[in-house]
Design a protein around this motif. Structure first.
Motif, PDB file in Angstrom:
ATOM      1  N   HIS A   1       1.536   2.451  10.062  1.00 16.76           N
ATOM      2  CA  HIS A   1       1.474   3.210  11.325  1.00 16.76           C
ATOM      3  C   HIS A   1       1.073   2.334  12.520  1.00 16.76           C
ATOM      4  CE1 HIS A   1      -0.010   6.025   8.002  1.00 16.76           C
ATOM      5  NE2 HIS A   1       1.213   6.446   8.266  1.00 16.76           N
ATOM      6  N   PRO A   2       1.780   1.255  12.810  1.00  9.89           N
ATOM      7  CA  PRO A   2       1.343   0.366  13.895  1.00  9.89           C
ATOM      8  C   PRO A   2       1.337   1.022  15.271  1.00  9.89           C
ATOM      9  CG  PRO A   2       3.549  -0.221  13.149  1.00  9.89           C
ATOM     10  CD  PRO A   2       3.009   0.769  12.162  1.00  9.89           C
TER      11      PRO A   2
ATOM     12  N   THR B   1       2.752 -11.418   6.127  1.00 11.72           N
ATOM     13  CA  THR B   1       3.817 -11.704   7.082  1.00 11.72           C
ATOM     14  C   THR B   1       4.954 -10.697   6.954  1.00 11.72           C
ATOM     15  OG1 THR B   1       3.273 -14.059   7.016  1.00 11.72           O
ATOM     16  CG2 THR B   1       5.423 -13.463   7.904  1.00 11.72           C
ATOM     17  N   GLN B   2       5.278 -10.308   5.728  1.00  8.60           N
ATOM     18  CA  GLN B   2       6.329  -9.320   5.510  1.00  8.60           C
ATOM     19  C   GLN B   2       6.037  -8.033   6.279  1.00  8.60           C
ATOM     20  OE1 GLN B   2       7.034  -8.303   1.365  1.00  8.60           O
ATOM     21  NE2 GLN B   2       8.076  -6.402   1.907  1.00  8.60           N
ATOM     22  N   VAL B   3       4.789  -7.590   6.230  1.00  7.66           N
ATOM     23  CA  VAL B   3       4.423  -6.353   6.926  1.00  7.66           C
ATOM     24  C   VAL B   3       4.499  -6.547   8.445  1.00  7.66           C
ATOM     25  CG1 VAL B   3       2.605  -4.659   7.303  1.00  7.66           C
ATOM     26  CG2 VAL B   3       2.968  -5.597   5.025  1.00  7.66           C
ATOM     27  N   LEU B   4       4.048  -7.698   8.939  1.00  6.29           N
ATOM     28  CA  LEU B   4       4.084  -7.938  10.379  1.00  6.29           C
ATOM     29  C   LEU B   4       5.519  -7.943  10.905  1.00  6.29           C
ATOM     30  CD1 LEU B   4       1.344 -10.704  10.814  1.00  6.29           C
ATOM     31  CD2 LEU B   4       1.151  -8.256  11.313  1.00  6.29           C
ATOM     32  N   VAL B   5       6.432  -8.556  10.171  1.00  2.00           N
ATOM     33  CA  VAL B   5       7.843  -8.566  10.584  1.00  2.00           C
ATOM     34  C   VAL B   5       8.374  -7.136  10.641  1.00  2.00           C
ATOM     35  CG1 VAL B   5      10.171  -9.245   9.898  1.00  2.00           C
ATOM     36  CG2 VAL B   5       8.300 -10.903   9.761  1.00  2.00           C
TER      37      VAL B   5
ATOM     38  N   TYR C   1       1.805   7.251   0.563  1.00  2.00           N
ATOM     39  CA  TYR C   1       3.173   7.786   0.623  1.00  2.00           C
ATOM     40  C   TYR C   1       3.970   7.090   1.721  1.00  2.00           C
ATOM     41  CZ  TYR C   1       7.032  11.015   1.382  1.00  2.00           C
ATOM     42  OH  TYR C   1       8.285  11.551   1.530  1.00  2.00           O
ATOM     43  N   ASP C   2       3.359   6.928   2.899  1.00  2.00           N
ATOM     44  CA  ASP C   2       4.064   6.316   4.025  1.00  2.00           C
ATOM     45  C   ASP C   2       4.351   4.837   3.770  1.00  2.00           C
ATOM     46  OD1 ASP C   2       4.001   8.767   5.285  1.00  2.00           O
ATOM     47  OD2 ASP C   2       2.267   8.277   6.544  1.00  2.00           O
ATOM     48  N   LEU C   3       3.428   4.150   3.096  1.00  2.00           N
ATOM     49  CA  LEU C   3       3.674   2.757   2.728  1.00  2.00           C
ATOM     50  C   LEU C   3       4.889   2.651   1.805  1.00  2.00           C
ATOM     51  CD1 LEU C   3       0.022   1.540   2.115  1.00  2.00           C
ATOM     52  CD2 LEU C   3       1.665   0.366   3.601  1.00  2.00           C
ATOM     53  N   ARG C   4       4.931   3.501   0.812  1.00  2.00           N
ATOM     54  CA  ARG C   4       6.045   3.455  -0.151  1.00  2.00           C
ATOM     55  C   ARG C   4       7.357   3.871   0.504  1.00  2.00           C
ATOM     56  NH1 ARG C   4       1.638   6.019  -4.064  1.00  2.00           N
ATOM     57  NH2 ARG C   4       0.964   4.101  -5.124  1.00  2.00           N
TER      58      ARG C   4
ATOM     59  N   PRO D   1       5.037  -3.484   0.297  1.00  6.62           N
ATOM     60  CA  PRO D   1       4.571  -3.858  -1.052  1.00  6.62           C
ATOM     61  C   PRO D   1       3.646  -2.820  -1.690  1.00  6.62           C
ATOM     62  CG  PRO D   1       4.542  -5.772   0.385  1.00  6.62           C
ATOM     63  CD  PRO D   1       4.861  -4.589   1.263  1.00  6.62           C
ATOM     64  N   GLU D   2       3.894  -2.530  -2.949  1.00  2.84           N
ATOM     65  CA  GLU D   2       3.124  -1.529  -3.694  1.00  2.84           C
ATOM     66  C   GLU D   2       1.642  -1.892  -3.752  1.00  2.84           C
ATOM     67  OE1 GLU D   2       1.977   1.735  -5.915  1.00  2.84           O
ATOM     68  OE2 GLU D   2       3.804   1.365  -4.751  1.00  2.84           O
ATOM     69  N   SER D   3       1.326  -3.176  -3.770  1.00  2.00           N
ATOM     70  CA  SER D   3      -0.076  -3.596  -3.854  1.00  2.00           C
ATOM     71  C   SER D   3      -0.897  -3.065  -2.688  1.00  2.00           C
ATOM     72  CB  SER D   3      -0.165  -5.126  -3.893  1.00  2.00           C
ATOM     73  OG  SER D   3       0.401  -5.696  -2.722  1.00  2.00           O
TER      74      SER D   3
END
Length: 256
Positions: free
Chosen positions: A45-46, A85-89, A237-240, A245-247
């Motif tokens: 939720h950025p 980095t994956q999340v930031l992109v 839920y929103d992450l998935r 990443p599941e972690s």
């Protein structure tokens, strides 16, 4: 003055919503709201988190994830392999230029005269440095202030240095709120120099999954750290749903 202290939200809107509601219950008001960095990174939720910080009129400082996102967006940093980095992109694609301008306006450090404090994400000396005993010793040697607020470790804690009969000594005190308790207080010792960390709103790492925030009373010289349950399942839920990443979803349940 009573100051509301938030840190390390990491794009977790349900956690931030729960903290804001709890902090303002019964019409509670604050002389100022300070955000100690890392609004971005890790969570789904950025934009929503940035909007909430703007609504709170929080005085914000840069965290390492906030800075990293700006560097990626401006072409000053190459995207490397890694979860962070994956999340930031992914988050850059969700943010507008207006959102980026807002974060670009955040400072690396704030010297707050009202509190007589330095606010910085990592340590009094560095945005990126994790405050542990060694870092605290370096800070006390190379910084002449008496009070600092930091984040970055995601663990509520106090570091204090005092003068005793055998010379100066330093103490680290975790600020632990036990299950069934909603808060834990810390009183700044007389004449002590202290570094205080209110913990993480959106990704606690002390084994307690509840969101953390702090209230500092400059008159009483006390920090109270509150722990607030929030809808972890919604953030997971929103992450998935975002394909992140599941972690990142799993760690929220354990506070690690």
């Amino acid at each position: 003055m009573r100051a509301l202290l938030l840190s390390d939200i990491h794009s977790n809107k349900p956690a931030l919503d729960a903290v804001v509601e709890h902090a303002h219950r019964d019409g509670a008001r604050y002389g100022a709201t300070y955000f100690l960095g890392d609004a971005l990174g890790y969570g789904p939720h950025p934009r929503e988190v940035l909007e909430t910080l703007q609504g709170l009129r929080a005085q914000c400082i840069l965290g390492n994830h906030d800075l990293g996102l700006l560097q990626l967006a401006d072409g000053l940093k190459t995207a490397a392999v890694g979860t962070g980095t994956q999340v930031l992109v992914w988050q850059i694609s969700r943010l507008s230029e207006r959102d980026l301008r807002y974060v670009r306006g955040w400072k690396d450090v704030i010297e707050e005269a009202t509190l007589g404090a330095r606010l910085r994400h990592g340590s009094p000396l560095s945005l990126n440095e994790y405050t542990n005993m060694d870092a605290a010793r370096r800070s006390f040697r190379n910084w002449d202030g008496g009070l600092a607020f930091v984040g970055h470790t995601h663990v509520p804690a106090a570091y204090a240095t005092l003068s005793g009969m055998t010379g100066e000594w330093m103490r680290h005190q975790p600020i632990i709120t036990l299950p069934g308790q909603s808060s834990t207080g810390y009183s700044v010792p007389p004449k002590a120099r202290v570094i205080l960390n209110p913990g993480s709103v959106g990704q606690p790492r002390d084994g307690d999954p509840r969101a953390a925030y702090g209230i500092y009373d400059s008159k009483k010289r006390t920090l109270e750290v509150f722990r607030v349950p929030y809808d972890i399942a919604q953030t997971q839920y929103d992450l998935r749903a975002a394909g992140l990443p599941e972690s990142l979803a799993e760690r929220l349940s354990t506070g690690r």
